[in-house]
Design a protein around this motif. Sequence first.
Motif, PDB file in Angstrom:
ATOM      1  N   GLU A 151      -5.093   8.506  -4.082  1.00 54.59           N
ATOM      2  CA  GLU A 151      -6.385   8.137  -4.654  1.00 54.59           C
ATOM      3  C   GLU A 151      -6.365   6.687  -5.113  1.00 54.59           C
ATOM      4  N   LYS A 152      -5.267   6.268  -5.781  1.00 54.74           N
ATOM      5  CA  LYS A 152      -5.142   4.869  -6.195  1.00 54.74           C
ATOM      6  C   LYS A 152      -4.983   3.964  -4.983  1.00 54.74           C
ATOM      7  N   GLY A 153      -4.302   4.499  -3.938  1.00 53.16           N
ATOM      8  CA  GLY A 153      -4.154   3.708  -2.720  1.00 53.16           C
ATOM      9  C   GLY A 153      -5.500   3.449  -2.060  1.00 53.16           C
ATOM     10  N   ASP A 154      -6.377   4.487  -2.043  1.00 53.51           N
ATOM     11  CA  ASP A 154      -7.717   4.294  -1.481  1.00 53.51           C
ATOM     12  C   ASP A 154      -8.494   3.276  -2.301  1.00 53.51           C
ATOM     13  N   GLN A 155      -8.354   3.313  -3.629  1.00 51.53           N
ATOM     14  CA  GLN A 155      -9.041   2.337  -4.470  1.00 51.53           C
ATOM     15  C   GLN A 155      -8.549   0.921  -4.175  1.00 51.53           C
ATOM     16  N   LEU A 156      -7.241   0.793  -3.893  1.00 50.62           N
ATOM     17  CA  LEU A 156      -6.699  -0.515  -3.556  1.00 50.62           C
ATOM     18  C   LEU A 156      -7.297  -1.021  -2.244  1.00 50.62           C
ATOM     19  N   ILE A 157      -7.430  -0.117  -1.242  1.00 55.36           N
ATOM     20  CA  ILE A 157      -8.017  -0.513   0.048  1.00 55.36           C
ATOM     21  C   ILE A 157      -9.460  -0.954  -0.142  1.00 55.36           C
ATOM     22  N   ILE A 158     -10.213  -0.227  -0.960  1.00 54.06           N
ATOM     23  CA  ILE A 158     -11.616  -0.578  -1.213  1.00 54.06           C
ATOM     24  C   ILE A 158     -11.697  -1.944  -1.892  1.00 54.06           C
ATOM     25  N   SER A 159     -10.814  -2.174  -2.849  1.00 53.06           N
ATOM     26  CA  SER A 159     -10.825  -3.457  -3.558  1.00 53.06           C
ATOM     27  C   SER A 159     -10.472  -4.598  -2.624  1.00 53.06           C
ATOM     28  N   ILE A 161      -8.432  -1.961 -10.791  1.00 51.20           N
ATOM     29  CA  ILE A 161      -7.896  -0.601 -10.659  1.00 51.20           C
ATOM     30  C   ILE A 161      -7.016  -0.334 -11.877  1.00 51.20           C
ATOM     31  N   ASP A 162      -7.357   0.646 -12.670  1.00 52.10           N
ATOM     32  CA  ASP A 162      -6.590   1.005 -13.865  1.00 52.10           C
ATOM     33  C   ASP A 162      -5.512   1.993 -13.458  1.00 52.10           C
ATOM     34  N   LEU A 163      -4.259   1.455 -13.341  1.00 54.26           N
ATOM     35  CA  LEU A 163      -3.179   2.343 -12.898  1.00 54.26           C
ATOM     36  C   LEU A 163      -2.789   3.326 -13.984  1.00 54.26           C
ATOM     37  N   ASN A 164      -2.492   2.823 -15.181  1.00 53.35           N
ATOM     38  CA  ASN A 164      -2.234   3.684 -16.340  1.00 53.35           C
ATOM     39  C   ASN A 164      -2.395   2.814 -17.575  1.00 53.35           C
ATOM     40  N   SER A 165      -2.149   3.369 -18.680  1.00 48.10           N
ATOM     41  CA  SER A 165      -2.387   2.629 -19.926  1.00 48.10           C
ATOM     42  C   SER A 165      -1.396   1.503 -20.132  1.00 48.10           C
ATOM     43  N   PHE A 166      -0.275   1.507 -19.414  1.00 48.55           N
ATOM     44  CA  PHE A 166       0.733   0.472 -19.627  1.00 48.55           C
ATOM     45  C   PHE A 166       0.867  -0.470 -18.437  1.00 48.55           C
ATOM     46  N   GLY A 167       0.585   0.047 -17.251  1.00 55.17           N
ATOM     47  CA  GLY A 167       0.831  -0.779 -16.065  1.00 55.17           C
ATOM     48  C   GLY A 167      -0.182  -1.871 -15.854  1.00 55.17           C
ATOM     49  N   GLY A 168      -1.400  -1.720 -16.407  1.00 59.07           N
ATOM     50  CA  GLY A 168      -2.428  -2.738 -16.200  1.00 59.07           C
ATOM     51  C   GLY A 168      -2.967  -2.703 -14.788  1.00 59.07           C
ATOM     52  N   LEU A 221       0.828  -1.201   0.000  1.00 60.55           N
ATOM     53  CA  LEU A 221       0.000   0.000   0.000  1.00 60.55           C
ATOM     54  C   LEU A 221       0.860   1.249   0.000  1.00 60.55           C
ATOM     55  N   LYS A 222       1.940   1.266   0.783  1.00 62.44           N
ATOM     56  CA  LYS A 222       2.800   2.453   0.837  1.00 62.44           C
ATOM     57  C   LYS A 222       3.428   2.722  -0.521  1.00 62.44           C
ATOM     58  N   GLN A 223       3.857   1.663  -1.193  1.00 66.20           N
ATOM     59  CA  GLN A 223       4.454   1.846  -2.520  1.00 66.20           C
ATOM     60  C   GLN A 223       3.419   2.386  -3.506  1.00 66.20           C
ATOM     61  N   MET A 224       2.185   1.895  -3.399  1.00 60.89           N
ATOM     62  CA  MET A 224       1.109   2.378  -4.271  1.00 60.89           C
ATOM     63  C   MET A 224       0.849   3.867  -4.028  1.00 60.89           C
ATOM     64  N   ASN A 225       0.803   4.269  -2.754  1.00 57.58           N
ATOM     65  CA  ASN A 225       0.562   5.683  -2.432  1.00 57.58           C
ATOM     66  C   ASN A 225       1.702   6.552  -2.940  1.00 57.58           C
TER      67      ASN A 225
END
Length: 696
Positions: A583-591, A644-651, A573-577
């Motif tokens: 915002e992506k970190g919150d989406q990860l927690i929700i998922s 969670i769509d991180l970006n167009s390349f990361g998947g 989670l810390k790396q994601m934040n």
Amino acid sequence: MLLIFVAIIPVSVLSFTLYKQMYNFVYQSVNSRLAASASQITAELKHSNEILTNGLRLLSEQESVVNGIDDLLYSIHLPDILGNFVLDAPLIESLYLVEADGFVVESYGGNILALEQSNILQQRFTSPFEIKDLESKSKVYLVDNYSLVGKSGQHHSLVHVVPIYSDRAIDRIVVKGYLIAVVPIYKLAEVAANRLDDQESLAVFYREEQLLGNLIGDDAYDVTHASRLIISGRNYQNSVWIKIKVGQRLESLANQVKEAMAPGMASSIIVIGLIIVVVMLFAHLVAKAFGRLYGLIRDFEKGRNAEALNNGKLVIREFADVANLLTEMKGTIGEQLRTVNEKNVELARIDKLRAGYLEEVQNLNSQLEYKVEERTRDLELSMDNLAQSNFFFQQLVQFRRVLEASEGNRQIANDALRILSMCFPNTGLVIHLPQSRGHRMVNDSLSVEVESFEQLSNRVSEKSRQRWDRFSIEFKQQLVNVFGIRCGGGKMGWLLINEPKLSEENSNRILLFITELSAFLENRTLNEELDHVARTDSLTGIKNRQAFDELQFSLETQLDAEVGLFIIDVNGLKQMNDEKGHEKGDQLIISVARVLSDCCEGLTGDFYRIGGDEFAAVLSGEQLASASELNARLAARQNNQVGIDLNSFGGEPLVSFSVGYASTTDVDFSGLYKLADQNMYSNKQRYYAELRQTEL
């Protein structure tokens, strides 16, 4: 000349005196009869007016008349209803049913155009006193309009305006229309004429203006007597005072005197003849006496002897004594007759004043009796309402206590119907309470059968869009009252009273009952919502740390409680934040929360977010047997992709979490959390060590 002075003049005076006395007797008799006729006519017209006003008030409250103003189904019966009422009320010539804006809906025997152009409904009555709901009370006017009276040559009429109510709420009275009855003055005169004989006449006055009749009203021409008639009714805001005057011409009075004296005329003539004969004989004797007197005087002049003088003096002295005695008697009798006549005139004046005073006293007594009777009825009604109010408030206090001890909507509905049935016996009741957090929807009824609650709720919902607090709907072919119940959270319930006509007092009591119930339901909903918010994580929607602590406290107080605890921490989670943002970190927690909820489904409902990326699941009692299954589900969901769509390349990233488990079979409850947390950190360290080896 002696015959004239001695016979004709006394007889003429006696005849004239008898005529005057007979005239006064007939006059007093006629005056008394006219007074009685005036009182009877006024009483009969007053009684007819009371019957008319009460009939109009009852007619205005008939359901067919109230609904017939704007309902075609009821309006087809209006002609028969109005016609039958006019036939039963002989004073009414025409009757109209009018909308509140002045347009005639139906009439009987009248001129619709003339009524609509008369602006009767725009007339206003002003009062120096404060009268509640002045504009909604009945009125009566004296109208001068020949178009409203069917009889030719007659144009004065009394117009009764009786309001028709569609709604009598707490703070207003809604007038839906009016009943307008036209009572011509000549109809009153026709009723009064039945009480009069052929020689008596009638006149109707209003404010000294003669509306109808042929009386001159002058004492030189008529013998008259008047009585006042008050045209009004119960719940009227004004009244019209009319004077009814009855009389008889003096010419007919003289004829009655002649007719009364006719039988004695022949006897009077015979008596007069006898008197003349007697007077003539008496005159002869008097002349003879005067002759002897004259002879004696002549003898005195000539100096006759004393014996003759003595005889002459004796005769003259007796005649002189008789003459003096008659003169004194005549003077005394004349004085007595004058005194008697003066006393008769004074007695007649006093009798007239007494009759007037008696009439005033009778009118005052009638008014006083009416006011006393009205005040007595009002007092009885007030005492009855007070007793009902005291009983209602006692039940309302009891209802408050019942609400505080209630456990759900079903018990609240049952208690509400039970208490309302005691306050309003023999009244059908239907209640609807909507579903809310932790409480199911309830539909219930008492003393009335409901075929379909769903259809009834739909009708209530359609009507409530216009007004929710109180309105009317059609139920079992009649309009009934519905009161809205505020349940909090934007949800509304309702209470149906199967009673078309609720009094103002009962409406206020029901509104007070509804207010009490609404306040309790709104407070209950607010408290439950606050409790839910306080124990729910705002990001994931699952239970939060406070709920977890309360569960731990509850389990800790239980003796020999068997508990299993899973501590779950999200990896990365810390790396994601840091790399993708919070915002992506919150989406990860929700998922992750969604994945863990799926794993706990069917095994335990005690699943919590206790930290930023830390979750906990609690198994107690028989649920401990499912600990291995839950552990297997968590393991199966490791390293799965989340949406969670991180970006167009990361998947999409792979979800990963570290799990630590401990149970009371391994450690006391006080050390349960610490052991599970240690096991979770051991697994997390192992996860990151393997991850570093993979990267190398």
